[in-house]
Each structure stands twice: as structure tokens, then as C-alpha cells.
Design a protein around this motif. Structure first.
Motif, PDB file in Angstrom:
ATOM      1  N   SER A  51      38.515  54.391  35.643  1.00  0.00           N
ATOM      2  CA  SER A  51      39.919  54.702  35.927  1.00  0.00           C
ATOM      3  C   SER A  51      40.880  53.509  35.870  1.00  0.00           C
ATOM      4  O   SER A  51      42.064  53.683  36.166  1.00  0.00           O
ATOM      5  N   HIS A  52      40.401  52.338  35.504  1.00  0.00           N
ATOM      6  CA  HIS A  52      41.337  51.206  35.340  1.00  0.00           C
ATOM      7  C   HIS A  52      40.703  50.205  34.386  1.00  0.00           C
ATOM      8  O   HIS A  52      39.801  49.459  34.784  1.00  0.00           O
ATOM      9  N   VAL A  53      41.162  50.235  33.140  1.00  0.00           N
ATOM     10  CA  VAL A  53      40.630  49.279  32.168  1.00  0.00           C
ATOM     11  C   VAL A  53      41.759  48.700  31.327  1.00  0.00           C
ATOM     12  O   VAL A  53      42.872  49.235  31.299  1.00  0.00           O
ATOM     13  N   HIS A  54      41.435  47.608  30.674  1.00  0.00           N
ATOM     14  CA  HIS A  54      42.321  47.042  29.656  1.00  0.00           C
ATOM     15  C   HIS A  54      41.544  47.155  28.346  1.00  0.00           C
ATOM     16  O   HIS A  54      40.647  46.374  28.072  1.00  0.00           O
ATOM     17  N   TRP A  55      41.883  48.202  27.597  1.00  0.00           N
ATOM     18  CA  TRP A  55      41.096  48.619  26.438  1.00  0.00           C
ATOM     19  C   TRP A  55      41.044  47.527  25.363  1.00  0.00           C
ATOM     20  O   TRP A  55      39.962  47.096  24.954  1.00  0.00           O
ATOM     21  N   SER A  75      36.771  49.730  36.746  1.00  0.00           N
ATOM     22  CA  SER A  75      36.153  48.407  36.617  1.00  0.00           C
ATOM     23  C   SER A  75      37.135  47.259  36.443  1.00  0.00           C
ATOM     24  O   SER A  75      36.807  46.118  36.717  1.00  0.00           O
ATOM     25  N   ASP A  76      38.351  47.563  35.913  1.00  0.00           N
ATOM     26  CA  ASP A  76      39.276  46.498  35.513  1.00  0.00           C
ATOM     27  C   ASP A  76      38.709  45.713  34.327  1.00  0.00           C
ATOM     28  O   ASP A  76      39.068  44.558  34.110  1.00  0.00           O
ATOM     29  N   SER A  77      37.844  46.356  33.545  1.00  0.00           N
ATOM     30  CA  SER A  77      37.270  45.702  32.366  1.00  0.00           C
ATOM     31  C   SER A  77      38.391  45.129  31.496  1.00  0.00           C
ATOM     32  O   SER A  77      39.403  45.791  31.308  1.00  0.00           O
ATOM     33  N   GLU A 113      47.304  50.628  42.008  1.00  0.00           N
ATOM     34  CA  GLU A 113      46.162  49.969  41.368  1.00  0.00           C
ATOM     35  C   GLU A 113      45.597  48.889  42.289  1.00  0.00           C
ATOM     36  O   GLU A 113      46.345  48.059  42.787  1.00  0.00           O
ATOM     37  N   HIS A 114      44.320  48.929  42.486  1.00  0.00           N
ATOM     38  CA  HIS A 114      43.513  47.935  43.217  1.00  0.00           C
ATOM     39  C   HIS A 114      43.389  48.234  44.710  1.00  0.00           C
ATOM     40  O   HIS A 114      42.280  48.411  45.194  1.00  0.00           O
ATOM     41  N   CYS A 115      44.520  48.244  45.460  1.00  0.00           N
ATOM     42  CA  CYS A 115      44.461  48.581  46.898  1.00  0.00           C
ATOM     43  C   CYS A 115      43.363  47.814  47.625  1.00  0.00           C
ATOM     44  O   CYS A 115      42.601  48.397  48.392  1.00  0.00           O
TER      45      CYS A 115
HETATM   46 ZN   LIG Z   1      43.876  45.499  35.575  1.00  0.00          ZN
END
Ligand SMILES: [Zn+2]
Length: 394
Positions: free
Chosen positions: A7-11, A357-359, A294-296
Motif C-alpha cells: 500500500s505504499h511504494v515508489h514504483w 513497504s515504502d519500497s 502515510e507512515h503514522c
Molecule cells: Zn514513501
């Protein structure tokens, strides 16, 4: 498994990551002299690297100006920190950017908003590279078992390549797309892009919203906290918001009126609290729209109370715990520790919660998130009652 999401990536960055000059293994700034720099690490004349983390160095302090100037006297250099919120540059880079480094930390470190200026003036990635990086990134997510991603950082060049991939039938995953103010783009430019993109007919891409930053990251001392950082005692530094609440309110209203959700980077407890009070007052005054936080990583109980029964969705990355636990105690005031990684409290209060993941900052992986939740529980951070997949399922 077809509804399992990261639910949170940088493609794009995930695909790009494999080819970047990695700074993850530095233990001292001067280790940069041992780096092997190859053709793929250049963008034009610039040498680009990622992944340094001063918190992990033998002497955990930001690097000094002399280091890069000595090792790379002839090329502009831009090395971004592991959390992407600090950039270490040399004098050659500053010269090209006409940036006065005398006001920057150690005359070589720029943060968040100033980084935008650097990115704006760096040579852009070619369309062909973007195309390849997106495919490369898709492979990373497929291998990790994800057929859905929520990508937080789209630009127009990326979008153009993404719809091309979609039309060519090369997209095997579905992407919920956010356009972000990264890369020196202003909010109004980003909104315009999202509006243009929304008109495109796509099979596997959905334009969801706009992503903005309210604060920075904890690793680079930029998350906005209610109590000072413990590691920089003498300045009484709490981090600071990157925009005023009025600016945030305007962003909410304009985006909602255009049919977009707003995703806000919210890391510190005070950041989240300010965002929540701002959004709540807009909803109380009749505005309608969704907010994604995002993140929290640190959320106070009083803030969670204010979030109940409101259209908030939180996106947490348990994996960050495994990286951050090494130094989090040294930064966050003891009074705030009970508010760290509040996945259980968000679950208890029925606030929509997803995991990611914040990949490429952390690897895209269900297993690592599971491990992180278990590990955190040993440090007094309550695990959620529901099974992990509930927070990865859309
Ligand atoms: Zn991010």
C-alpha cells in the motif's frame, strides 16, 4: 492472492534502485573513496547514489563538506539518504545549481524542500529508462507476491510510460496512482497532471489522488514532533511542518473539488495531529473528501480519538520498525515512546489501516512486515489482533 496490495511504494524508484550506486554499506563518510562508480551510476555528468544513513555510522553525525569535494572534485554528486529526505552534495553540484551552501547543514546537506531544487536541475531520466525501470519495478512486486500496488510518486513522464505499458498489455499488476510534489513540481502543476491523466482510459492504472509532504523523516531529524529530538539536545529541535495549515487546507479543498483523494506524508506525532485537526475542521464545515495518512509512525492517543469515524485511511510500513529500532530510542523523547507504531490502536478504533513497504526504502515483502510486527511486540508495541493479510488486502 490477486487482491493483495503493497500500500505504499515508489514504483519507478523501485526499478531504478537496482542500478543505483548503493551507499547502504558506508560505515564512515570517507568510505565513499572505496566506491566503484560505473557508467550506470551517472546521469549526465552527475554521479547519483542512494542509501546512506548517518545513524548507522561509527560516528553517527552528518558528513562534513570536505569528504565529497576531496573524493569527487570534478563531477557534481548527489547522494540521497536511505529515507530520501536528505541529500549530500558536493561543491561542483552546488556550483551548477547556483546554490549557496553556506546556509546548509555542514555546507553539504540539503533537506526536503531544498532537495526539490536539486532534482529540478539534474538531468532528467530518459523515457526509455523510465519504461525499463517501471518494468523492472513491476517484477520486484510480482516476485514479492503483490498484484496491486499504491504508487506514491508519479510524474508526467512516468505516467506517459505507464499508459504505454498498459496499452501494450505489459502491465501484470494494478496500480493505484498518486501524483506527488516530488522532483520540484508545485502542487498546482501536480494537480494539473493528475487531471490530464484521469482522462486517459487505462486497464490497470487508476488515478487516485495527490501526495504532499507535511513533514520530513525521523531518520534525518525532519519528522515534526511535539517534543524535541533527544539526539540534538542543544537546539531544542522538534522538526517543523513543511507547509502551513492554511496551505494544507487549500490543498485538501482544491483536490477534493477535483475528485481526488489527498495523501499526506505524516511521520511525527505533531504533524499527524495538525493534519487531523485541519481536515476535521474542513469536514465540519461541509467539505467532502478522503485523507490518506502515510507512515503514522508516532500518533498520540488524543489524535487517534479525533480520527474515529472520519474518512481517514492510514498506511503504515511495519518493516520500518526493523530499520528504525536501532536509533529510535536516541531520538524520540521518552514521553512519546508509547505512541510509536500504533497499529493496534488504529485497529481498535476501527480506523482504515493498510500495510506496505515504502519500497525501495525497504524491500517489498509480506514476510518482513510479519517479522517486524513480531519483533516490535518484544519491545512493548502491541501487535494487531487481525492476521497480517487483512492489512494487505483491498
Ligand atoms: Zn514513501
Amino acid at each position: 492472492m490477486d487482491n493483495i496490495i503493497d500500500s505504499h511504494v515508489h514504483w519507478l524508484a523501485t526499478g531504478e534502485h537496482a542500478t543505483h550506486l548503493s551507499l547502504h554499506n558506508l560505515t564512515d563518510p570517507f568510505d565513499v573513496q572505496n566506491l566503484q562508480v560505473f557508467k550506470q551510476h551517472f546521469r549526465g555528468e552527475w554521479i547519483i547514489g542512494v542509501g546512506w544513513d548517518y545513524n548507522r555510522w561509527i560516528n553517527p553525525k552528518y558528513p562534513q563538506k570536505e569528504v565529497l569535494d576531496k573524493v569527487f572534485p570534478n563531477n557534481p554528486v548527489a547522494f540521497s539518504s536511505v529515507d530520501g529526505h536528505a541529500l549530500w552534495i558536493n561543491s561542483q553540484a552546488a556550483k551548477l545549481l547556483q546554490l549557496d551552501l553556506s546556509k546548509c547543514l555542514n555546507k553539504c546537506i540539503v533537506f526536503d524542500k531544498q532537495m526539490e531544487l536539486v532534482y529540478k536541475h539534474m538531468p532528467q531520466i530518459s523515457d526509455e529508462s523510465i519504461h525499463n525501470f517501471l518494468l523492472e519495478g513491476q517484477n520486484v512486486f510480482l516476485k514479492a507476491g503483490f498484484l496491486f500496488i499504491r504508487d506514491m510518486s508519479c510524474s508526467m513522464p512516468q505516467w506517459n510510460q505507464a499508459i504505454k505499458l498498459d496499452k501494450e498489455g505489459l502491465l501484470e499488476i494494478h496500480i493505484d496512482q498518486y501524483f506527488s510534489v516530488d522532483g520540484g513540481q508545485s502542487f498546482s502543476e501536480v494537480l494539473k497532471m493528475a487531471q490530464i491523466a484521469k482522462k486517459d482510459k487505462c486497464k490497470n492504472l487508476t488515478v487516485k489522488g495527490i501526495k504532499v509532504y507535511y513533514d520530513g523523516a525521523l531518520g534525518s531529524d525532519g519528522a515534526y514532533l511535539s517534543l524535541p529530538y533527544q539526539n540534538i539536545g542543544k537546539y531544542n529541535w522538534c522538526g517543523r511542518p513543511l507547509m502551513t495549515n492554511q496551505e494544507l487546507a487549500d490543498i485538501f479543498i482544491t483536490s477534493w473539488n477535483s475528485g481526488f483523494d489527498v495523501s499526506v506524508h505524516a511521520l511525527g506525532d505533531e504533524a499527524t495531529h495538525q493534519i487531523v485537526t485541519t481536515a476535521n475542521s474542513l469536514w465540519d464545515n461541509g467539505h467532502l473528501g478522503n485523507v490518506h495518512l502515510e507512515h503514522c509512525e508516532i500518533v498520540r492517543d488524543e489524535t487517534i480519538n479525533l480520527m474515529r469515524d472520519r474518512p481517514y485511511t492510514c498506511h503504515m510500513q511495519p518493516c520500518h520498525w526493523l530499520s528504525d529500532k536501532a536509533w529510535i530510542d536516541k531520538k524520540v523523547a521518552p514521553e512519546l515512546k508509547k505512541y510509536l507504531f500504533p497499529w493496534r490502536k488504529l485497529e481498535q478504533n476501527n480506523i482504515a489501516l493498510f500495510f506496505g513497504s515504502d519500497s525501495p526504502i525497504e524491500p517489498s515483502s509480506l514476510g518482513i512486515n510479519q517479522k517486524a510486527i513480531f519483533d516490535a511486540s518484544k519491545y512493548g508495541i502491541d501487535p494487531p489482533k487481525s492476521e497480517l493479510l487483512r492489512f494487505h488486502r483491498i
